[in-house]
Design an enzyme around this catalytic site. Structure first.
Site, mmCIF file in Angstrom:
data_model
loop_
_atom_site.group_PDB
_atom_site.id
_atom_site.type_symbol
_atom_site.label_atom_id
_atom_site.label_comp_id
_atom_site.label_asym_id
_atom_site.label_seq_id
_atom_site.Cartn_x
_atom_site.Cartn_y
_atom_site.Cartn_z
ATOM 1 C CD GLU A 1 5.529 -1.917 -7.638
ATOM 2 O OE1 GLU A 1 6.109 -2.537 -6.732
ATOM 3 O OE2 GLU A 1 4.288 -1.873 -7.753
ATOM 4 C CB ALA B 1 -2.163 -1.095 -7.386
ATOM 5 N N GLY C 1 2.252 1.136 -8.436
ATOM 6 C CA GLY C 1 2.239 0.133 -9.487
ATOM 7 C C GLY C 1 2.573 0.703 -10.849
ATOM 8 C CD GLU D 1 3.971 1.361 -3.592
ATOM 9 O OE1 GLU D 1 3.853 0.885 -4.724
ATOM 10 O OE2 GLU D 1 4.887 2.178 -3.282
#
Length: 289
Positions: free
Chosen positions: A143, A97, A140, A163
């Site tokens: 994911e 992200a 992300g 993360e």
């Protein structure tokens, strides 16, 4: 081949259409900024979404995700398209992200704004979505790949949920989908240490279904999409629903849903055509009805 973009404010759909030929886009209006979208395959029945934010290693910012969702919406509405492939570049799928965008968010803003909620659009698609992952798929990016129905990996791909190293945890399904894919022990190790998996390790763990040379990855994913698109789209959607339910329901409930969906295929013209073609020893001609 027609797709639409949102305005800068993301408030309404623009009425003008955008023409895609190959991976080039022609439009008199503002094009997608961070993705490329096109239709691939001999019958142009596979949608291709390419993450295209190279300077940021395809970091998943809000605009990029909204554009992915917009492209998915229109591929879903396109009766010609039977499957969608999402990919990045040969060096990176998505490195995570966008930390710069997230850095100043607060708990009240995240909670009241339902931060990241629209990232789940990929996993709600009725048409099968294939992730073609080259290079890094971290945070992300990992994911997003796991939201897809099938993951193909280039031989140099790496998967991880780092993360914890940034003082946070996965927030777009990483702890949930990773655990279901690779099991509790390996998921714990990856999430709690930031450990990455190579493409071969990911295949051995059950995270990906195929590993290919870097330059062959996207063509292989498109070929998989073509095989899927050659089947009945309505029956494919039922099969996808049944498999996804296996992650959500107890075995008995899942079996009951499977039976109901199996019975429902007998209300379609395509089930009749498929069995008739088998008995007549010919190729089925599905009408998606």
């Amino acid at each position: 081949m027609v797709l639409f973009c949102r305005s800068a404010a993301f408030a309404v759909r623009q009425a003008a259409s955008f023409l895609f030929t190959g991976t080039r886009r022609y439009s008199t209006n503002a094009p997608f900024k961070f993705i490329l979208a096109s239709k691939k395959g001999e019958k142009e029945n596979v949608g291709l979404i390419e993450l295209n934010r190279p300077k940021a290693l395809n970091a998943l910012c809000d605009l990029l995700m909204r554009e992915v969702n917009e492209a998915l919406d229109h591929f879903e509405e396109d009766s010609q398209v039977g499957a969608v492939v999402i990919t990045g570049s040969e060096k990176v799928f998505a490195a995570g992200a966008d930390i710069k965008e997230m850095h100043n968010w607060t708990f009240p803003a995240c909670y009241t704004g339902n931060f990241l909620a629209h990232w789940n659009r990929v996993c709600s698609a009725k048409k099968p979505v294939i992730a073609a992952v080259n290079g890094l798929a971290l945070g992300g990016g990992c994911e997003m790949a796991m939201m897809c129905d099938i993951i193909y990996a280039g031989e140099k791909a790496q998967f991880g949920q780092p993360e914890i190293l940034l003082g946070t945890i996965p927030g777009a399904g990483g702890t949930q989908r990773l655990t279901r894919a690779v099991g509790k022990s390996l998921a714990m190790e990856m999430v709690l240490t930031g450990k990455r998996l190579t493409a071969q390790e990911a295949k051995q763990a059950g995270l990906v279904s195929g590993v290919f040379p870097v330059q062959q990855l996207v063509p292989e994913a498109i070929r998989c999409g073509e095989r899927i698109a050659s089947n009945s789209k309505i029956i494919t959607a039922m099969a996808k629903e049944a498999i996804n339910a296996a992650f959500e329901l107890p075995l008995a409930e899942g079996n009951r849903l499977e039976k109901k969906l199996f019975y429902a295929t007998f209300a379609t013209e395509d089930r009749k055509e498929g069995m008739t073609a088998f008995l007549e020893k010919r190729k089925a001609s599905f009408k998606d009805k």
